[in-house]
Design an enzyme around this catalytic site. Sequence first.
Site, PDB file in Angstrom:
ATOM      1  N   HIS A 163       0.812  -1.219   0.000  1.00  0.00           N
ATOM      2  CA  HIS A 163       0.000   0.000   0.000  1.00  0.00           C
ATOM      3  C   HIS A 163       0.847   1.271   0.000  1.00  0.00           C
ATOM      4  CE1 HIS A 163      -3.794   1.865  -0.076  1.00  0.00           C
ATOM      5  NE2 HIS A 163      -4.453   1.040   0.715  1.00  0.00           N
ATOM      6  N   ARG A 164       2.153   1.149   0.166  1.00  0.00           N
ATOM      7  CA  ARG A 164       3.023   2.314   0.001  1.00  0.00           C
ATOM      8  C   ARG A 164       3.094   2.711  -1.467  1.00  0.00           C
ATOM      9  NH1 ARG A 164       8.570   0.198   2.369  1.00  0.00           N
ATOM     10  NH2 ARG A 164       7.963  -1.414   0.881  1.00  0.00           N
TER      11      ARG A 164
END
Length: 410
Positions: free
Chosen positions: A382-383
């Site tokens: 999710h980065r």
Amino acid sequence: MPDFKQFLLADTAEGLTEAEILGVRVKPGDEVTVNQIVVEVETAKAAVELPIPWAGKVTEILVEPGQTVEVGAPILTIDVDPAGASSANGAAAEEEMKPLVGYGSKKVAAKRRARREATPAAPVAVKGGYVPLAKPPVRKLAKDLGVDLTALTGSADGVITREDVQRAAAPAKPPQTGARERRVPIKGVRKATAQAMVASAFTAPHVTEFLTIDVTPMMELRERLKNHPPFASVKLTPLAFAAKAVCLAAKRTPDVNASWDEAAGEIVYQDYVHLGIAAATPRGLMVPKIRDADAMSLPELAAALEQLTATAREGRTPPEDMVNGTITITNVGVFGVDTGTPIINPGEAAILAFGAIKDMPWVVDGELAVRKVLQLALSFDHRLVDGQQGSQFLADVGALLADPALAITY
């Protein structure tokens, strides 16, 4: 005049620090030629055959099967033949062993070892007894098995061997009837996999999304293509369709094919797909890569998958094929599993789990029918990948598998 050189365990340029000796293919007195395979080792990634860069006569073996040695450690000593040495690297008198081709640039100084006299070894006498002759790995084995080395007589010219220790341990420690556990050292592929998965799970914030699709059209196309000339010599599997779909969908959502460079503070977008395929092998989980998979046609991908799988199962995947992937597929469907929540390979942004294709009830044009149904699961970092991007990529892969004709629109 003798010219002794030591053959060292070289750095393979894959972060190797140690390796286990699987087998030594020569013995003292053997004549060897340039690039002859002399030892096989198991690294954290693969089994590797090591060729020797000189010709000459083997004078001493310094390791034995089952032993773990560090990079730079000597494996054997050779009395170099001047003609063979010069043909190897053009410098027979060099005091420094150069790494083997493809094994990185690290240089390790080789120390000369005096020729060992061919006379039987004798125990060293000390007050109250003697110190038995045995190599360090044999001493460790004796300690682990509870064998007193001073009570043994060495079978190899007075030197105690592993076989001597094992014979002594057998009557003292018979197998336990009904034992309900066994212990196996954590090493090799299992150790490397564990370290990588823990690092990934606690570094990359994982998100997993799921999608169930009707792949009946894909399976029908597969049957038709089996009779098409380009596919006559390859095994066309559903995984090949998934590989093609991932490559096409990654072009539309490049974020899933990117990597996070923490040191540089940058996101690296790759304009190529080095596709990892998670493979279960006798040595454990391995993830060899198909280089530039995005540039391959479906027949080429099918052939590459077939070769990759066979090589991995044989434990012969080259170390260079185990690194620098950009995105991975794990085919849990081969085990009859619907799907799962896969852990992202370190350095990558996403991994797709490809489940089992099963006959299931499905609504088609308002009516219930039996169709070929597949479940997909996408885990992403999710980065790098937001929910919208991850969802779009998964939807694209699903659409391509549900209706392969969409590929001409990508």
